[in-house]
Design a protein around this motif. Structure first.
Motif: not given
Length: 224
Positions: A56, A98, A117-118, A123, A129, A157, A195
């Motif tokens: 990220r 994200l 959504e992050d 999470f 996830r 998740s 992720l």
């Protein structure tokens, strides 16, 4: 005097802080990462900084009163000579964003954006996830548990729980649970969240599905 309660509520609302949300960016591949991109809202242009498909970006603060949130593609210009804009849709109730920047050959900009959504509240650390970008539903199995992941961009998740360890995992087509498409040993760590995108394989000799995994480690604060 009936107007006093309403006046009080208005004053209270005006005194509440405008929280907005935090946004980080994840390019789909190296080609997208090399594009010249920026986040824009209103007249504010935010520099995204370094981009890598395996991590990220730095966090960008988006204020609550931001208008016209978009991605500007600075290496492609419109007829007006300005960067091509890519509108971004913010899901309702978003806490931590994200932004996935995906290649899109049908778009003049060559990319499209998808915000998911992050936030760690949904999470969590120690969680995997999964997002199934293949055309068929699959079943992901770990330990003695399993979950079905439908095609699309809706994350599912799983939380293996327990101590950090090597985790045996399997992937099946939903309509064939006898023969796994994939089996391997993944690392489970309580201070890491992963992720995982399941995508059609670029080399079918290695199987029909491959994985794009983006891990994130929690930075532990040192004791004073």
């Amino acid at each position: 005097m009936r107007f006093l309660p309403k006046l009080f509520l208005l004053l209270l609302a005006s005194s509440l802080p405008a929280l907005g949300f935090s946004l980080r960016v994840l390019p789909w591949d190296e080609q997208v990462a090399e594009r010249k991109l920026s986040i824009v809202h209103g007249s504010t242009v935010e520099d995204i900084g370094y981009l890598h498909p395996g991590a990220r970006s730095k966090a960008i603060k988006i204020p609550a009163d931001a208008v016209g949130l978009r991605l500007d593609v600075n290496d492609r210009k419109g007829a007006d000579g300005k960067p091509l804009p890519v509108k971004l849709r913010v899901p309702a109730g978003l806490k931590t964003a994200l932004l996935l920047i995906l290649p899109d050959e049908k778009s003049k900009a060559g990319v499209r954006g998808l915000i998911i959504e992050d936030d760690v509240s949904s999470f969590q650390w120690g969680t995997i996830r999964l997002i199934n970008v293949t055309p068929k539903p699959v079943v992901f199995r770990w330990d003695k548990k399993a979950k079905t992941i439908a095609p699309g961009w809706k994350p599912v998740s799983i939380s293996p729980g327990g101590k950090s360890r090597n985790l045996e995992v399997f992937l099946y087509l939903k309509d064939d649970l006898k023969k796994p498409l994939y089996s391997s040993i993944w690392e489970h760590r309580s201070n890491m969240r992963q992720l995982v995108f399941m995508v059609p394989s670029s080399n079918t000799a290695l199987g029909p599905v491959e994985f794009k995994i983006v891990p994130e480690l929690r930075i532990e604060e040192e004791a004073p």
